[in-house]
Design a protein around this motif. Structure first.
Motif, PDB file in Angstrom:
ATOM      1  N   ILE A 240       0.839  -1.209   0.000  1.00 41.31           N
ATOM      2  CA  ILE A 240       0.000   0.000   0.000  1.00 41.31           C
ATOM      3  C   ILE A 240       0.871   1.255   0.000  1.00 41.31           C
ATOM      4  N   VAL A 241       1.921   1.267   0.809  1.00 42.55           N
ATOM      5  CA  VAL A 241       2.815   2.417   0.854  1.00 42.55           C
ATOM      6  C   VAL A 241       3.517   2.601  -0.490  1.00 42.55           C
ATOM      7  N   LEU A 242       3.950   1.509  -1.113  1.00 46.71           N
ATOM      8  CA  LEU A 242       4.586   1.601  -2.429  1.00 46.71           C
ATOM      9  C   LEU A 242       3.625   2.152  -3.475  1.00 46.71           C
ATOM     10  N   LEU A 243       2.370   1.736  -3.425  1.00 48.76           N
ATOM     11  CA  LEU A 243       1.389   2.248  -4.382  1.00 48.76           C
ATOM     12  C   LEU A 243       1.099   3.728  -4.159  1.00 48.76           C
TER      13      LEU A 243
ATOM     14  N   ALA B   2       8.277   3.946  -5.595  1.00 48.56           N
ATOM     15  CA  ALA B   2       9.575   3.462  -5.141  1.00 48.56           C
ATOM     16  C   ALA B   2      10.616   4.583  -5.103  1.00 48.56           C
ATOM     17  N   LYS B   3      10.571   5.492  -6.089  1.00 49.73           N
ATOM     18  CA  LYS B   3      11.576   6.555  -6.156  1.00 49.73           C
ATOM     19  C   LYS B   3      11.457   7.498  -4.952  1.00 49.73           C
ATOM     20  N   ARG B   4      10.245   7.876  -4.613  1.00 44.92           N
ATOM     21  CA  ARG B   4      10.046   8.785  -3.482  1.00 44.92           C
ATOM     22  C   ARG B   4      10.458   8.116  -2.170  1.00 44.92           C
ATOM     23  N   LEU B   5      10.148   6.830  -2.005  1.00 47.98           N
ATOM     24  CA  LEU B   5      10.550   6.123  -0.796  1.00 47.98           C
ATOM     25  C   LEU B   5      12.068   6.018  -0.698  1.00 47.98           C
ATOM     26  N   ARG B   6      12.748   5.821  -1.838  1.00 49.42           N
ATOM     27  CA  ARG B   6      14.202   5.760  -1.833  1.00 49.42           C
ATOM     28  C   ARG B   6      14.784   7.116  -1.414  1.00 49.42           C
TER      29      ARG B   6
END
Length: 81
Positions: free
Chosen positions: A14-17, A21-25
């Protein structure tokens, strides 16, 4: 009553959606650099009192119950100003 591995995986998906991925990195790298900065600031603060006490002793201030003397030229300049 604990969180199972499946619940953690669902939260991760859910967090990835939501964020991608780029923002989380980017958030992860920013968080890592913030932690490094915090640790270095803590180390600097631990070393700072030692440096400050040496500076104050050179200036003739009272430090932790010790009294150091000033030269007569320093005291006469203070009396004038």
């Amino acid at each position: 009553m604990g969180i199972s591995i499946w619940q953690l995986l669902i939260i991760l998906v859910i967090v990835l959606l939501l964020f991608g991925a780029k923002r989380l990195r980017n958030v992860g790298s920013d968080l890592g650099s913030a932690v490094k900065g915090f640790k270095s600031a803590i180390k600097e603060e631990e070393n700072k009192p030692d440096d400050q006490s040496r500076l104050n002793k050179e200036e003739g201030d009272v430090i932790e119950g010790e009294v150091t003397t000033k030269t007569t030229s320093e005291t006469s300049n203070q009396d004038k100003g």
